[in-house]
Motif scaffolding. Structure first.
Motif, short mmCIF file in Angstrom:
data_model
loop_
_atom_site.label_atom_id
_atom_site.label_comp_id
_atom_site.label_asym_id
_atom_site.label_seq_id
_atom_site.Cartn_x
_atom_site.Cartn_y
_atom_site.Cartn_z
N LEU B 277 55.94 54.01 102.91
CA LEU B 277 56.37 54.18 104.31
C LEU B 277 56.89 52.87 104.89
O LEU B 277 57.04 52.73 106.10
CB LEU B 277 55.20 54.71 105.17
CG LEU B 277 54.68 56.11 104.82
CD1 LEU B 277 53.56 56.51 105.76
CD2 LEU B 277 55.79 57.14 104.88
N PRO B 279 59.32 50.07 106.22
CA PRO B 279 60.59 50.27 106.94
C PRO B 279 61.82 50.08 106.05
O PRO B 279 62.86 50.66 106.31
CB PRO B 279 60.56 49.20 108.03
CG PRO B 279 59.17 48.74 108.12
CD PRO B 279 58.44 49.13 106.89
N TYR B 283 62.55 53.60 102.24
CA TYR B 283 63.80 54.34 102.04
C TYR B 283 64.35 54.13 100.64
O TYR B 283 64.96 55.01 100.06
CB TYR B 283 64.82 53.96 103.11
CG TYR B 283 64.40 54.47 104.47
CD1 TYR B 283 64.69 55.77 104.86
CD2 TYR B 283 63.67 53.67 105.34
CE1 TYR B 283 64.28 56.26 106.08
CE2 TYR B 283 63.24 54.14 106.56
CZ TYR B 283 63.55 55.44 106.94
OH TYR B 283 63.13 55.92 108.13
N PHE B 372 58.04 62.10 108.01
CA PHE B 372 57.79 60.92 108.84
C PHE B 372 59.01 60.00 108.87
O PHE B 372 59.45 59.54 109.92
CB PHE B 372 56.56 60.17 108.28
CG PHE B 372 56.23 58.90 108.99
CD1 PHE B 372 55.65 58.92 110.25
CD2 PHE B 372 56.46 57.66 108.39
CE1 PHE B 372 55.32 57.74 110.89
CE2 PHE B 372 56.13 56.49 109.04
CZ PHE B 372 55.56 56.53 110.29
N MET B 373 59.59 59.78 107.70
CA MET B 373 60.70 58.82 107.64
C MET B 373 62.00 59.41 108.12
O MET B 373 62.90 58.68 108.54
CB MET B 373 60.83 58.29 106.21
CG MET B 373 59.64 57.43 105.84
SD MET B 373 59.99 56.34 104.49
CE MET B 373 60.11 57.51 103.20
N ASP B 375 62.34 61.73 110.56
CA ASP B 375 62.26 62.31 111.90
C ASP B 375 63.40 61.88 112.80
O ASP B 375 64.03 62.69 113.47
CB ASP B 375 60.91 61.95 112.54
CG ASP B 375 60.74 62.58 113.91
OD1 ASP B 375 60.73 63.83 113.98
OD2 ASP B 375 60.65 61.85 114.90
N SER B 376 63.69 60.58 112.80
CA SER B 376 64.72 60.11 113.73
C SER B 376 66.09 60.65 113.33
O SER B 376 66.92 60.96 114.19
CB SER B 376 64.74 58.58 113.79
OG SER B 376 64.95 58.05 112.52
#
Lengths: 75, 635
Positions: B277, B279, B283, B372-373, B375-376
């Motif tokens: 997770l 930042p 990814y 979670f990753m 969502d945005s």
């Protein structure tokens, strides 16, 4: 009193109340967002993503919109 | 007799259910895998018992349709005993539901699952003490390994026979006063669960029950309001919160008395999220994991598709030569062979590794991390991270994807995520993408189609959001712990889904292929082809693709299998240019979801949504395919 979005990663806070509709209050109450319960912000996802929280030993993900409605105070 | 499994999301109810039923219920390491109930018959002490697996719920006060199922089921059907499953590592939260269930007035057994995980975390539980505190049987269990299941069922059978009703725990005085006062109102009527449970739900403001009760007893609404006012006045807090806090206080008290925490060391598993997770690295890992997944599916499938196709092409030639090539019998037999070979050579080689891989990602607990990753990003198309669940399930099959939209609280979110997840290329379309594009044009083109698909979905979501603005509060999700799945659950799960292809879809593919052969023989296809001619002209596709596209609505693989029939060869390279293959596949990926999906959209969201979504997909498919064609013309 601040909302959860304003809390920095790693800090412990205490729930004061949840501002939002009845539905949201109920939903969050189920997950342990009850007045007096302790919460820690574990991390937040990049690009204005959601928060990962430790709520009474359980890991809960809250989107930013929801997190904004949870009012807390620092311990 | 009938037993019901009830517990909070992701506590292992379905795992327990599958241990006794064979693989019947979908499982996965994320909240909300089970959205409806599954029933099975099990034998307990010589008796046949009906066992029902209900969706996970935090309280009986369901706030989304999946959770609603639990209370509705309990109210509708007589349940002789409830097996309440809780996660040993989240004792307090689990016990709050137990306290609520104790009010129902039904025999109840508490199963503490995941004892192995508790042990790993250095948590010690005193089951006997908990049993005496609660006054109901308490059974330890490790459902994944089948430990403690027989004992739990035997015990449940006994208390169901004895009709042992648990004594509900007493709340604080002010709540009890309101409960007693309201209970008087219901005295005269018959209710499927205890009156105490109903009164508590009324105080908690359950809209459905309030409506039902007030229809029978019109003046009850005033009485409820009066009690709520009294409670609110006394404690300056709403009744829902007051009752929830009470349950938590009782649960905490009990948990403190029965559990002790020993020192443990953090293992890699506890630190995994620091990487997955992260930042930046999060990814990178996400791309790497999905890339690896894609590569394994492609590598495995290609390895098998080539020799299998050669074999069947050879066989087809032999048959056509042996019989009269243009005779009716030869055409029909050849159609059947192409249907069989399509399933075996084109679909299964990719489907098997894909479903095994998807099952692994689900069970290990990575899906929620993706939510979670992402969502945005999901917000940009008008949804939130929870919609990633229907999306990812959609890669397996759109039907469970549509059903899983029930985990969303908001109706608009359900519609939008259903509309968008029908455009996610399911395993059937995966066969077209891999069998046609990856095989003949190359893996990069196939990967490109997947990314292009995501882009189009995002744009579509963005456009729909203009008409249906986002108003839901956003993501609320529990993050599951990582669990190492057992080989048994992974294979059982993959088989559960593959079986569906073999026994339901494959026969349709073979029949479809034969029907097309017959239609070809009598030159009926010409008229069907003419029907789609405008599309084909627009997209620059050969006219023969018309009929396969129409039949593709039944099963998406049909559009590829029947294409072979229509052209009379499975060597697609001889009949279509690479550009045409890509355009064709893009169109197949987007246009009208298969019949099963259409039906489940109607079941979940109504006929209007079904028509709207089907029409939308045709428009999107045409634009998306046209865009690709124009791209090829320009560059």
């Amino acid at each position: 009193m601040v909302n959860l979005l304003q809390v920095k990663n790693g800090y412990w806070v205490k729930v004061v109340n949840v501002a939002g509709g009845v539905g949201m209050e109920r939903r969050l109450a189920q997950l342990g967002f009850l007045p007096g319960n302790k919460i820690r912000v574990i991390r937040s996802a990049p690009f204005h993503g959601p928060l990962l929280l430790d709520v009474e030993g359980r890991e809960i993900v809250l989107g930013r919109g929801v997190a904004r409605s949870v009012m807390v105070e620092y311990l | 007799m009938r037993f019901a499994l009830i517990g909070q999301p992701n506590c292992g109810k379905s795992t327990l259910f599958n241990q006794v039923a064979g693989y019947k219920a979908e499982t996965g390491n994320f909240a909300g895998t089970t959205v409806t109930f599954t029933e099975t018959k099990v034998r307990v002490l010589g008796d046949v018992v009906e066992l029902v697996d209900l969706p996970g719920t935090y309280t009986l006060l369901g706030t989304n349709p999946a959770e609603r199922v639990v209370l509705d089921y309990l109210v509708d059907k007589p349940v002789d005993a409830i097996i309440n499953v809780i996660d040993a590592t989240h004792l307090v939260q689990g016990l709050t539901l137990t306290l609520e269930l104790m009010e129902l007035g039904r025999p109840l057994v508490l199963v503490i699952n995941m004892m192995d995980e508790a042990k790993r975390q250095g948590l010690k539980l005193d089951g006997e003490k908990l049993e005496s505190l609660l006054g109901i049987p308490v059974m330890p269990m490790i459902a994944t390994r089948g430990q403690g299941i027989r004992e739990a069922f035997t015990r449940t059978w006994h208390i169901a026979q004895e009709k042992r009703i648990p004594t509900p725990k007493v709340y604080s005085e002010e709540i009890e006063k309101s409960v007693i006062s309201l209970k008087e109102e219901l005295e005269k009527d018959n209710y499927p669960v205890s009156r105490r449970a109903i009164v508590v739900k009324l105080l908690e403001g359950d809209p459905v029950l309030t409506e039902q009760v007030s229809r029978k007893i019109p003046h009850v609404l005033e009485h409820i309001q009066k009690e709520l006012d009294v409670l609110c006045h006394q404690s300056s807090r709403q009744a829902v919160w007051l009752i929830a806090s009470e349950r938590q206080r009782l649960a905490r008290e009990m948990a403190r008395k029965v559990s002790s925490q020993q020192q443990t060391q953090l293992t890699l598993r506890d630190r995994l999220d620091d990487y997955l997770l992260h930042p930046f690295w999060g990814y990178v890992f996400l791309l790497a994991i999905l890339g690896l997944f894609f590569y394994v599916v492609y590598g495995f499938g290609k390895m098998l598709e080539e020799p299998l196709l050669n074999f069947f092409n050879h066989l087809d030639m032999l048959i056509l030569n042996a019989l009269h090539a243009n005779g009716f019998i030869a055409q029909v037999v050849s159609g059947a062979v192409q249907g069989i070979s399509g399933g075996l050579a084109i679909v299964l080689p990719y489907l098997v590794p894909f479903l095994v891989g998807l099952g692994f990602l689900e069970d290990i607990g990575y899906l929620t991390r993706i939510a979670f990753m992402m969502d945005s990003l999901m917000h940009r198309m008008g949804l939130h991270g929870k919609a990633i669940v229907p999306f990812i399930l959609g890669y397996g099959c759109n039907v469970p994807a549509i059903m899983s939209t029930r985990i969303m609280e908001d109706k608009r979110d359900r519609f939008l995520s259903a509309a968008l997840s029908t455009m996610v290329p399911c395993a059937a379309r995966l066969a077209v993408v891999f069998g046609l594009v990856a095989f003949y044009v190359g893996p990069w083109a196939a990967l490109g189609i997947y990314f292009y698909n995501l882009l189009i979905i995002a744009i579509t979501g963005r456009i729909i959001t203009i008409f249906l603005p986002e108003d839901s509060p956003g993501l609320i999700l529990e993050m599951p712990v990582y669990r190492w799945p057992t080989v048994k659950t992974i294979t059982a799960k993959a088989w559960f889904r593959i079986r569906e292809f073999i026994f339901e879809a494959w026969p349709i593919l073979i029949i479809g292929s034969v029907v097309l052969a017959i239609m070809n023989y009598f030159s009926v296809t010409r008229y069907l082809d003419a029907l789609l001619q405008p599309f084909n002209w627009l997209l620059g596709l050969p006219r023969e693709v018309g009929t396969p596209l129409i039949f593709g609505i039944f099963r998406k693989e049909l559009s590829l299998i029947m294409l072979a029939q229509a052209f009379g060869t499975t060597n697609y390279a001889a009949i279509m240019t690479p550009q045409q293959m890509v355009v064709f596949t893009v169109f197949v990926v987007f246009y009208v979801p298969c019949l099963a999906t259409i039906i489940s959209i109607r079941n979940e969201l109504g006929a209007k949504a079904m028509w709207a979504i089907s029409a939308l997909t045709v428009v999107v498919a045409t634009f998306a395919a046209l865009l690709v064609r124009l791209g090829f013309l320009l560059f």
